[in-house]
Design an enzyme around this catalytic site. Structure first.
Site, mmCIF file in Angstrom:
data_model
loop_
_atom_site.group_PDB
_atom_site.id
_atom_site.type_symbol
_atom_site.label_atom_id
_atom_site.label_comp_id
_atom_site.label_asym_id
_atom_site.label_seq_id
_atom_site.Cartn_x
_atom_site.Cartn_y
_atom_site.Cartn_z
ATOM 1 N N ARG A 18 4.748 -9.594 5.673
ATOM 2 C CA ARG A 18 6.103 -9.392 6.192
ATOM 3 C C ARG A 18 6.124 -8.630 7.521
ATOM 4 N NH1 ARG A 18 8.120 -7.178 0.449
ATOM 5 N NH2 ARG A 18 5.863 -6.998 0.202
ATOM 6 N N GLN A 74 -11.608 -5.913 -1.672
ATOM 7 C CA GLN A 74 -11.017 -6.867 -2.629
ATOM 8 C C GLN A 74 -10.974 -8.216 -1.913
ATOM 9 O OE1 GLN A 74 -6.829 -6.369 -3.096
ATOM 10 N NE2 GLN A 74 -6.675 -7.661 -4.918
ATOM 11 N N GLY A 109 -0.829 2.116 -0.232
ATOM 12 C CA GLY A 109 -1.096 2.606 1.125
ATOM 13 C C GLY A 109 0.105 2.531 2.043
ATOM 14 N N ARG A 323 -3.286 12.999 30.217
ATOM 15 C CA ARG A 323 -4.075 12.059 29.413
ATOM 16 C C ARG A 323 -5.193 12.805 28.686
ATOM 17 N NH1 ARG A 323 -5.826 7.717 33.504
ATOM 18 N NH2 ARG A 323 -7.034 7.080 31.698
ATOM 19 N N ALA A 370 0.475 17.988 47.633
ATOM 20 C CA ALA A 370 1.121 16.726 47.259
ATOM 21 C C ALA A 370 0.251 15.536 47.657
ATOM 22 C CB ALA A 370 2.472 16.616 47.954
HETATM 23 C C1 UD1 Z 1 5.000 -3.163 -4.894
HETATM 24 C C2 UD1 Z 1 5.291 -3.234 -6.397
HETATM 25 C C3 UD1 Z 1 6.774 -3.025 -6.615
HETATM 26 C C4 UD1 Z 1 7.200 -1.689 -6.039
HETATM 27 C C5 UD1 Z 1 6.797 -1.569 -4.554
HETATM 28 C C6 UD1 Z 1 6.959 -0.132 -4.115
HETATM 29 C C7 UD1 Z 1 3.648 -4.753 -7.399
HETATM 30 C C8 UD1 Z 1 3.391 -6.126 -7.944
HETATM 31 N N1 UD1 Z 1 4.867 -4.517 -6.916
HETATM 32 O O1 UD1 Z 1 5.699 -4.249 -4.285
HETATM 33 O O2 UD1 Z 1 7.072 -3.031 -8.020
HETATM 34 O O3 UD1 Z 1 8.591 -1.534 -6.182
HETATM 35 O O4 UD1 Z 1 5.416 -1.912 -4.372
HETATM 36 O O5 UD1 Z 1 6.732 0.024 -2.750
HETATM 37 O O6 UD1 Z 1 2.754 -3.933 -7.446
HETATM 38 N N2 UD1 Z 1 -2.233 -4.624 -2.036
HETATM 39 C C9 UD1 Z 1 -3.596 -4.737 -2.284
HETATM 40 N N3 UD1 Z 1 -4.088 -5.930 -2.742
HETATM 41 C C10 UD1 Z 1 -3.296 -7.003 -2.982
HETATM 42 C C11 UD1 Z 1 -1.894 -6.869 -2.755
HETATM 43 C C12 UD1 Z 1 -1.403 -5.662 -2.282
HETATM 44 O O7 UD1 Z 1 -4.356 -3.787 -2.077
HETATM 45 O O8 UD1 Z 1 -3.824 -8.036 -3.398
HETATM 46 C C13 UD1 Z 1 -1.717 -3.341 -1.510
HETATM 47 C C14 UD1 Z 1 -0.949 -3.505 -0.209
HETATM 48 O O9 UD1 Z 1 -1.817 -3.363 0.907
HETATM 49 C C15 UD1 Z 1 0.074 -2.376 -0.264
HETATM 50 C C16 UD1 Z 1 0.273 -2.162 -1.766
HETATM 51 O O10 UD1 Z 1 -0.801 -2.800 -2.429
HETATM 52 O O11 UD1 Z 1 -0.392 -1.191 0.315
HETATM 53 C C17 UD1 Z 1 1.581 -2.748 -2.258
HETATM 54 O O12 UD1 Z 1 1.636 -4.130 -1.924
HETATM 55 P P1 UD1 Z 1 2.959 -4.789 -1.370
HETATM 56 O O13 UD1 Z 1 2.671 -6.219 -1.084
HETATM 57 O O14 UD1 Z 1 3.569 -3.977 -0.303
HETATM 58 O O15 UD1 Z 1 3.859 -4.718 -2.692
HETATM 59 P P2 UD1 Z 1 5.445 -4.702 -2.746
HETATM 60 O O16 UD1 Z 1 5.942 -6.096 -2.656
HETATM 61 O O17 UD1 Z 1 5.982 -3.705 -1.812
HETATM 62 MG MG MG Z 2 5.137 -2.563 -0.286
#
Ligand code: UD1
Ligand code: MG
Length: 451
Positions: A18, A74, A109, A323, A370
């Site tokens: 997204r 992963q 994260g 800088r 200057a």
């Molecule tokens: C997730 C939760 C949702 C919660 C929200 C809170 C799940 C299925 N959903 O949704 O219930 O309300 O967070 O912010 O957990 N990530 C991985 N590996 C993957 C997929 C994601 O490490 O295969 C990590 C992403 O990098 C991210 C975190 O997990 O840091 C959450 O993933 P994201 O896709 O943002 O989940 P949400 O749709 O926000």
């Molecule tokens: Mg999220």
């Protein structure tokens, strides 16, 4: 702080689709720091027995940033449940009942506002209540993309429904998943193993472990936390909102520590900006990472500083650029349209207008006129300029590095200095002025005849 031995897993492998970015989501910066640094900071004071960051393939940048914290790849990322499974490979033999780790906390994260005390509260609460899984909840104004909490009549947590899978009635639930889970290490592996991909996104949802635990007769609970702490960042608009919130906090902290921000909403700070007491920051100043300012300095409008150290009582700007490697000692003045890079200006030195000073050492009390430029680069290599104490560099001088100007020397305006100026010498390195009396009148007459 007394607590059981616990491990932390931070999930950061998602591509962050997204965000529509070539950069992994957690590498996007908030107040100058990659997002992933924030949950790590929040965890550190709790000294987890193990901390693992789950990253995706080709995310070496994240591994580098989080080191010495260990990363687990992963590959491919198949959802948050799959990410925890990947992390568990590193905890083999260490989980209770056989190993020493009693509990595992999972963070995302992309939630940068978590506080340490909230994490320790969640760990304590799970232990006190004996829940198998404890999940942080919140009630945002718009529950939008968050997972919805379905509660049992006794108030315990029955299951979490992801927004994409929720019925209209479930969509209307206001209490949602804030993303932090603490899990009894004795059950974690079996719960994770039972997650399937029967959902809208065809992913292994970590959130499914709640329903799985319930079916096994285990108790799951939720703790409601303030929305500000649990904001998750999934889009650029949310990134901008998070930046605004973080800036508000940093400005507030700066003012609370005795710094004057004349128009706080126009000053942009980095998470690591250090501002001394009684320093005044005028409107429209930006601090990149790595800036330290001592007491009683003044940073005037439209200045941009990064990687710079500014001494007590110094004055910078308006329209100055400091800088990385710029070091201004006490009472230095750096004025408008002056750029300083990897250069130290000694106590009370001044460069007030229109200069570039790079790879240089400038002694105490020296005045740089200057338009002075240090020519530090020949297209291939960088060279240093060393200017002593109490030197006067005339306006519009060019110092071709490597070059040294001795203490107390004078460089005449408009000079191009290519070799050493001895201490206390006057150097004039420009064409001599020739005056031809009356010749202007003759020239004018000649030109007029040609019209
Ligand atoms: C997730 C939760 C949702 C919660 C929200 C809170 C799940 C299925 N959903 O949704 O219930 O309300 O967070 O912010 O957990 N990530 C991985 N590996 C993957 C997929 C994601 O490490 O295969 C990590 C992403 O990098 C991210 C975190 O997990 O840091 C959450 O993933 P994201 O896709 O943002 O989940 P949400 O749709 O926000
Ligand atoms: Mg999220």
């Amino acid at each position: 702080m007394s607590q059981d031995c616990f491990a932390a897993i931070i999930l950061a492998a998602g591509s962050g689709a997204r965000m529509k970015s070539a950069l992994p989501k957690v590498m996007h910066r908030i107040a100058g720091r990659p997002m992933i640094a924030y949950p790590l900071d929040a965890l550190r004071p709790l000294s987890p027995a193990a901390t693992l960051v789950v990253i995706g393939p080709q995310m070496d940048d994240i591994a580098r940033i989080v080191a010495p914290v260990e990363s687990v790849v992963q590959d491919p990322p198949l959802g948050t449940g799959d990410a925890v499974r990947a992390a568990l490979t590193q905890l083999d033999g260490r989980l209770a009942p056989r190993g020493e780790i009693e509990e595992v906390i999972v963070l995302y994260g992309d939630t940068p506002f978590l506080a340490t005390k909230t994490l320790s509260r969640l760990l304590a609460e799970r232990r006190c209540t004996g829940a198998a899984v404890l999940v942080s909840g919140m009630r945002p104004a718009d529950p939008g993309p968050y997972g919805r909490f379905v509660l049992a009549p006794d108030g315990t947590l029955e299951r979490i429904v992801e927004a994409a899978d929720a019925t209209a009635a479930e969509q209307a639930i206001g209490l949602v998943n804030g993303g932090i889970m603490t899990i009894d290490a004795r059950h974690l592996r079996e719960l994770i193993e039972e997650i399937d991909r029967n959902n809208a996104k065809r992913e292994f949802y970590l959130t499914d472990i709640v329903g799985i635990a319930r079916r096994k007769g285990l108790v799951c609970r939720t703790v409601e936390l303030p929305v500000e702490e649990l904001i998750g960042i999934n889009t650029r608009a949310e990134l901008a909102e998070a930046e605004a919130l973080m800036q508000q906090r940093l400005r507030r902290a700066a003012m609370d520590s005795g710094v004057t921000l004349i128009a706080p909403e126009t000053v942009f700070l980095s998470a690591d900006t250090r501002l001394g007491r009684d320093t005044v920051i005028e409107p429209n100043v930006t601090f990149g990472p790595g800036v330290m300012i001592a007491e009683g300095a003044r940073i005037c409008s439209f200045s941009y500083l990064e990687g710079a150290t500014v001494g007590a009582g110094a004055r910078v700007g308006p329209f100055a650029r400091l800088r990385p490697g710029a070091v201004l000692e006490r009472d230095v003045h750096v004025g408008n349209f002056v750029e300083i890079k990897a250069a130290r200006l000694g106590v009370g030195a001044k460069a007030n207008h229109l200069s570039y000073l790079g790879d240089s050492e400038i002694g105490a009390g020296t005045n740089v006129g200057a338009g002075t430029i240090t020519c530090n680069y020949d297209g291939f290599n960088k060279f240093r300029t060393t200017i002593g104490e109490g030197v006067f560099i005339g306006s519009n001088s060019i110092l071709v590095a490597p070059v040294t100007v001795g203490d107390g020397a004078y460089v005449a305006a408009g000079s191009v200095i290519t070799h050493e100026v001895p201490a206390d010498a006057l150097s004039v390195a420009r064409a001599r002025q020739i005056d031809k009396p009356g010749r202007a009148t003759e020239l004018r007459a000649r030109l007029r005849r040609k019209i």
